[in-house]
Design a protein around this motif. Sequence first.
Motif, PDB file in Angstrom:
ATOM      1  N   ASP A  66       1.017  -1.172   0.250  1.00 20.86           N
ATOM      2  CA  ASP A  66      -0.267   0.456  -0.050  1.00 20.86           C
ATOM      3  C   ASP A  66       0.912   1.068  -0.595  1.00 20.86           C
ATOM      4  OD1 ASP A  66      -2.875  -1.103  -0.067  1.00 20.86           O
ATOM      5  OD2 ASP A  66      -2.341  -2.016   2.203  1.00 20.86           O
ATOM      6  N   ASP A  70      -0.543   3.963   5.130  1.00 23.52           N
ATOM      7  CA  ASP A  70      -1.166   2.605   5.081  1.00 23.52           C
ATOM      8  C   ASP A  70       0.363   1.556   4.162  1.00 23.52           C
ATOM      9  OD1 ASP A  70      -3.332   3.346   6.619  1.00 23.52           O
ATOM     10  OD2 ASP A  70      -4.033   3.188   4.253  1.00 23.52           O
ATOM     11  N   GLU A  71       1.324   1.890   4.215  1.00 24.12           N
ATOM     12  CA  GLU A  71       2.369   1.470   3.040  1.00 24.12           C
ATOM     13  C   GLU A  71       3.135  -0.024   4.028  1.00 24.12           C
ATOM     14  OE1 GLU A  71       7.036   1.922   1.264  1.00 24.12           O
ATOM     15  OE2 GLU A  71       5.901   2.783   1.983  1.00 24.12           O
ATOM     16  N   ARG A 133      -1.784  -9.965  -4.385  1.00 30.04           N
ATOM     17  CA  ARG A 133      -0.937  -9.165  -3.943  1.00 30.04           C
ATOM     18  C   ARG A 133       0.637  -9.585  -4.063  1.00 30.04           C
ATOM     19  NH1 ARG A 133      -1.981  -5.129   0.514  1.00 30.04           N
ATOM     20  NH2 ARG A 133      -3.891  -4.849   0.575  1.00 30.04           N
TER      21      ARG A 133
END
Length: 268
Positions: A66, A70-71, A133
Amino acid sequence: EVLFDGDKATGVAIKQDGVRKEIRARVVVDASGQAALLMNRMKLRLWDPVLNKGAIWTYWEGAYRDTGKDEGATVVLQTTDKKGWFWYIPLKDNIVSVGVVSGLEDLFPPGGSRDIAAIYQEQLERCPAAKKRVMPGKQVGPHYTTKDFSYRCDQVAGDGWVLVGDCAHVVHPLAGQGLNLGLGDVQALCEVLAQREAWRDLGDERLLRRYQYLREGPVGDLARVCDGLWQLFTPDVSALRTLRNLGLQAAQSVGPVRQWLMRQALEA
């Protein structure tokens, strides 16, 4: 090896260049993680009867992350059969830890496949969101497994010794607060030792029990939260499924919820 004189911990023994050396200490802090030197020696481990699960995980390089604030956020993704879920934890150097948690009979069925890589891939196919993902990345390193990874100790301090971090407790990774729990342990222990009476020895059991008292509440509260979240995952009931999805989205997206979880882990 932790050295004892009767019931009192007095130091540790190490090997350096093949030579055994004994190092004496007024208090021994066991931070050996899940190796749990003192926990295993004293048989202090209490398994969580609710979270009797297993896990398979590995690491991916270059997988999706992300962006923005929010990484580094931990993401929880449920499998389509509702029997398990994946954690997705961004780490440094563009590495992501991706693991599946489910019942032991699902991951390690008696008489079933022992090919851990194949079982992991099968579970990944059951979780399209997790598969999407990891697709941009490549797997680095082997697969790892563990069983019954949620536990605690009924005693984390004694005469001349204390336990901190994973060798004192491991809660369900659903909340992503394992590191914060360990940091909270260290903070509480430092405060107890700093506030000791001048006449009291560092290894005094009554002093170190103050640390245990300070941590019982935060660790127990977070464990109960994780138990409750897991119970929301288990039944395949429409109303509960909607509720748990909303709850997880809130935990990941709403700042105050995430901050509360962190406070529960760190609070002393």
